[in-house]
Each structure stands twice: as structure tokens, then as C-alpha cells.
Write a protein that holds these residues in place. Sequence first.
Motif, PDB file in Angstrom:
ATOM      1  N   ILE A  31      14.974  -0.475 -19.962  1.00  0.00           N
ATOM      2  CA  ILE A  31      14.072   0.472 -18.939  1.00  0.00           C
ATOM      3  C   ILE A  31      13.722   1.779 -19.882  1.00  0.00           C
ATOM      4  O   ILE A  31      12.369   2.213 -19.653  1.00  0.00           O
ATOM      5  CB  ILE A  31      15.068   0.624 -17.671  1.00  0.00           C
ATOM      6  CG1 ILE A  31      14.944  -0.442 -16.979  1.00  0.00           C
ATOM      7  CG2 ILE A  31      14.467   1.868 -16.921  1.00  0.00           C
ATOM      8  CD1 ILE A  31      16.171  -0.632 -15.749  1.00  0.00           C
ATOM      9  N   GLN A  32      14.650   2.466 -20.474  1.00  0.00           N
ATOM     10  CA  GLN A  32      13.997   3.767 -21.180  1.00  0.00           C
ATOM     11  C   GLN A  32      13.061   3.453 -22.151  1.00  0.00           C
ATOM     12  O   GLN A  32      12.366   4.213 -22.424  1.00  0.00           O
ATOM     13  CB  GLN A  32      15.518   4.203 -21.594  1.00  0.00           C
ATOM     14  CG  GLN A  32      16.588   4.678 -20.805  1.00  0.00           C
ATOM     15  CD  GLN A  32      17.827   4.759 -21.457  1.00  0.00           C
ATOM     16  OE1 GLN A  32      18.115   4.214 -22.402  1.00  0.00           O
ATOM     17  NE2 GLN A  32      18.817   5.498 -20.643  1.00  0.00           N
ATOM     18  N   GLN A  33      12.797   2.234 -22.793  1.00  0.00           N
ATOM     19  CA  GLN A  33      11.936   2.225 -23.680  1.00  0.00           C
ATOM     20  C   GLN A  33      10.757   1.403 -23.161  1.00  0.00           C
ATOM     21  O   GLN A  33       9.456   1.408 -23.838  1.00  0.00           O
ATOM     22  CB  GLN A  33      12.306   1.030 -24.799  1.00  0.00           C
ATOM     23  CG  GLN A  33      13.468   1.641 -25.764  1.00  0.00           C
ATOM     24  CD  GLN A  33      14.348   0.596 -26.096  1.00  0.00           C
ATOM     25  OE1 GLN A  33      13.824  -0.421 -26.257  1.00  0.00           O
ATOM     26  NE2 GLN A  33      15.247   1.200 -27.000  1.00  0.00           N
ATOM     27  N   ALA A  34      10.613   1.147 -21.960  1.00  0.00           N
ATOM     28  CA  ALA A  34       9.486   0.455 -21.414  1.00  0.00           C
ATOM     29  C   ALA A  34       8.231   1.132 -21.283  1.00  0.00           C
ATOM     30  O   ALA A  34       8.213   2.497 -21.352  1.00  0.00           O
ATOM     31  CB  ALA A  34       9.851  -0.124 -19.958  1.00  0.00           C
ATOM     32  N   ASP A  35       6.947   0.587 -21.481  1.00  0.00           N
ATOM     33  CA  ASP A  35       5.699   1.218 -21.162  1.00  0.00           C
ATOM     34  C   ASP A  35       5.136   1.130 -19.786  1.00  0.00           C
ATOM     35  O   ASP A  35       4.140   1.532 -19.371  1.00  0.00           O
ATOM     36  CB  ASP A  35       4.575   0.747 -22.373  1.00  0.00           C
ATOM     37  CG  ASP A  35       5.191   0.826 -23.544  1.00  0.00           C
ATOM     38  OD1 ASP A  35       5.702   1.877 -23.930  1.00  0.00           O
ATOM     39  OD2 ASP A  35       5.057  -0.080 -24.213  1.00  0.00           O
ATOM     40  N   ALA A  36       5.762   0.064 -19.183  1.00  0.00           N
ATOM     41  CA  ALA A  36       5.572  -0.255 -17.740  1.00  0.00           C
ATOM     42  C   ALA A  36       6.629  -0.963 -17.179  1.00  0.00           C
ATOM     43  O   ALA A  36       7.403  -1.660 -17.827  1.00  0.00           O
ATOM     44  CB  ALA A  36       4.114  -0.901 -17.679  1.00  0.00           C
ATOM     45  N   ILE A  55       4.971   6.588 -17.065  1.00  0.00           N
ATOM     46  CA  ILE A  55       4.792   4.966 -17.003  1.00  0.00           C
ATOM     47  C   ILE A  55       4.632   4.561 -15.550  1.00  0.00           C
ATOM     48  O   ILE A  55       4.860   4.956 -14.740  1.00  0.00           O
ATOM     49  CB  ILE A  55       5.651   4.229 -17.817  1.00  0.00           C
ATOM     50  CG1 ILE A  55       6.876   4.167 -17.292  1.00  0.00           C
ATOM     51  CG2 ILE A  55       5.700   4.871 -19.290  1.00  0.00           C
ATOM     52  CD1 ILE A  55       7.928   3.055 -17.629  1.00  0.00           C
ATOM     53  N   PRO A  56       3.526   3.453 -15.709  1.00  0.00           N
ATOM     54  CA  PRO A  56       3.403   2.808 -14.297  1.00  0.00           C
ATOM     55  C   PRO A  56       4.718   2.110 -13.819  1.00  0.00           C
ATOM     56  O   PRO A  56       5.308   1.281 -14.687  1.00  0.00           O
ATOM     57  CB  PRO A  56       2.123   1.622 -14.338  1.00  0.00           C
ATOM     58  CG  PRO A  56       1.454   1.912 -15.623  1.00  0.00           C
ATOM     59  CD  PRO A  56       2.492   2.620 -16.495  1.00  0.00           C
ATOM     60  N   LYS A  57       5.003   2.349 -12.690  1.00  0.00           N
ATOM     61  CA  LYS A  57       6.075   1.706 -12.146  1.00  0.00           C
ATOM     62  C   LYS A  57       5.800   0.911 -10.768  1.00  0.00           C
ATOM     63  O   LYS A  57       5.570   1.605  -9.853  1.00  0.00           O
ATOM     64  CB  LYS A  57       7.367   2.629 -12.034  1.00  0.00           C
ATOM     65  CG  LYS A  57       7.782   3.333 -13.025  1.00  0.00           C
ATOM     66  CD  LYS A  57       8.548   4.681 -12.728  1.00  0.00           C
ATOM     67  CE  LYS A  57       8.727   5.278 -14.101  1.00  0.00           C
ATOM     68  NZ  LYS A  57       8.559   6.836 -13.948  1.00  0.00           N
TER      69      LYS A  57
END
Length: 258
Positions: A31-36, A55-57
Motif C-alpha cells: 500500500i505504501q509503495q502503490a501508484d494507485a 495517488i488515485p484511490k
Amino acid sequence: MEQSYIIPKVSLVGAGPGSIDLITIRGLRAIQQADAILYDALVDKKILDEAKANIPKIYVGKRCGKHYKDQDQINRLLVETAFSYGHVVRLKGGDPFVFGRATEEIQHMESFGIPVTVVPGVTSAISVPASQGIPLTQRDVSSSFWVMTATKKDGSFSEDLTHAAKSSATLVILMGVRKISEIANTIRRYRGGLTPIALIQNGTLPSEVSFVSTLNGIHELTDTIDSSKPGVIVVGDVVAQHPSFFDDTVQRVLTSQF
Ligand SMILES: C[S@@+](CC[C@H](N)C(=O)[O-])C[C@H]1O[C@@H](n2cnc3c(N)ncnc32)[C@H](O)[C@@H]1O
């Protein structure tokens, strides 16, 4: 000038049963590294605060048969988001492979050449009973458990319930709150009416509630159950480990049977 390329990939992450501190460390890192992030209904939104701010969630969840987005739309959105942003975390309640339609999503991603990693999660099937002190196996009481859904894809009642009821296993039933009376009646044909049953809703969250009774007595509780809340049903003698099993109401039901 150095050019940066988007490299699409998807992590299917199990968010755990509800409480945000029941996600795995590996899931949290993803989650901490995600781009979306694309997340489901039974995921606590507070966990999204761990992600990068800009980032888009995207909420894609469905609850109680109300589809916010259908599976084809989710699959398409996952592919588009991965090609647009890079590393997408697909966040699912519990464990992705327990009634989570993860395989369909993996196959769809792979058909576009997008690599997928699965991060296991703590399934509600085991952790929600545990949070009420109900073991699924117990020496000399139950040596196995059977996790099943009450309803099949076409809405019909699952015949697995009958097969499981004929065994001596602990039964763990997901997605069955609305059918709890029907479930109890089906099991009662193969096990005694005094067999203990528990329903735990919103498990591991501050709003967790539980109902403990017998197959004969659960019908008396159905009016007090809010069927809009997700619940895990546990049937078997292990439920007698729950402190409420010795409450007056349950004992009244038990003694009135003799
Ligand atoms: C579509 S299934 C997904 C299960 C999920 N993949 C897992 O491993 O827990 C959703 C069902 O899981 C159960 N469930 C999930 N979270 C729950 C919770 N916190 N409390 C009670 N039941 C829960 C309910 O039976 C709900 O209807």
C-alpha cells in the motif's frame, strides 16, 4: 533528458478481516509503495491513509448484492489503471483467494501481460470466530473445519452445506446472514437441535456483535439480527467455548429441550 516509463503491475493484497492492524506487514508495504489503489467494500478506508497522498484511490466495492461495479468493469479498470499509473494495489477484504474472485482478476491481468503478485491476507473465516474466542479446531471436540458460502453464483442454496452437515467438522459459513434460519434448519436434519451456533458480525471492528444459541434457538434471535452487516456463522461444539454459550437465554433453550 532521462525518460521515465510506466511499468504496469498489480498486487492483489488481502486487507484482513476489518481492523486495520490485522493487515500483514507485506500488505502494508505494498500500500505504501502503490501508484494507485482499487479497494473493496469490506476494507477499512483508514488504511488508505498509509498510501502516498497524491495517488488515485478508487472504490470498486459491492455489498449485499448491490454491485457498485461489476467484475468486468473492475477487470477493465485494473488494466487501464496499471497502464496509466504503474503499480496498482487491488485491496480485498480478508484473503484474496477466499471468495474473492482473485483468480478471475489474475487471469484478466495476465492476458494483458501484466504481472500479478498475491499478498495473502487474514481471512474472516478464521479470524472473526477467533476474535470471539471460538476455536475452529479443538482437541477431542473438532479435528477439522469446513469453510463455505451459503449461496451459489445462481442464488441457489449450496448443497455443500448438506455434505458438511453430515460430517463432524466445524462449519464456517460466509455470506449467510440473511439465510441463517434456513441454514440452521438444513443442518438440524443431520445434527442435533442442541448443536451450538454463533453469528459474528463486523468482526474485529469496534462495532463487532455476536449472537450465540443452538440450532433450535437461533430462530428466536433472527428479529434482532441486522442482516445488512457482514457476518460469519460458526456451527459445532467448539462454539460452546464462547462465554455467552452459558448465558441464561441459551441455557433456557437447552434445558427446555429435555
Ligand atoms: C465476498 S466474501 C469475502 C471473504 C474474504 N475474502 C475473507 O477472506 O474474509 C465476504 C464475506 O466475508 C465475511 N466477512 C468478511 N469480513 C467480515 C467481518 N469483519 N465480520 C464478519 N464477517 C465478515 C462475511 O460473511 C461476508 O459476507
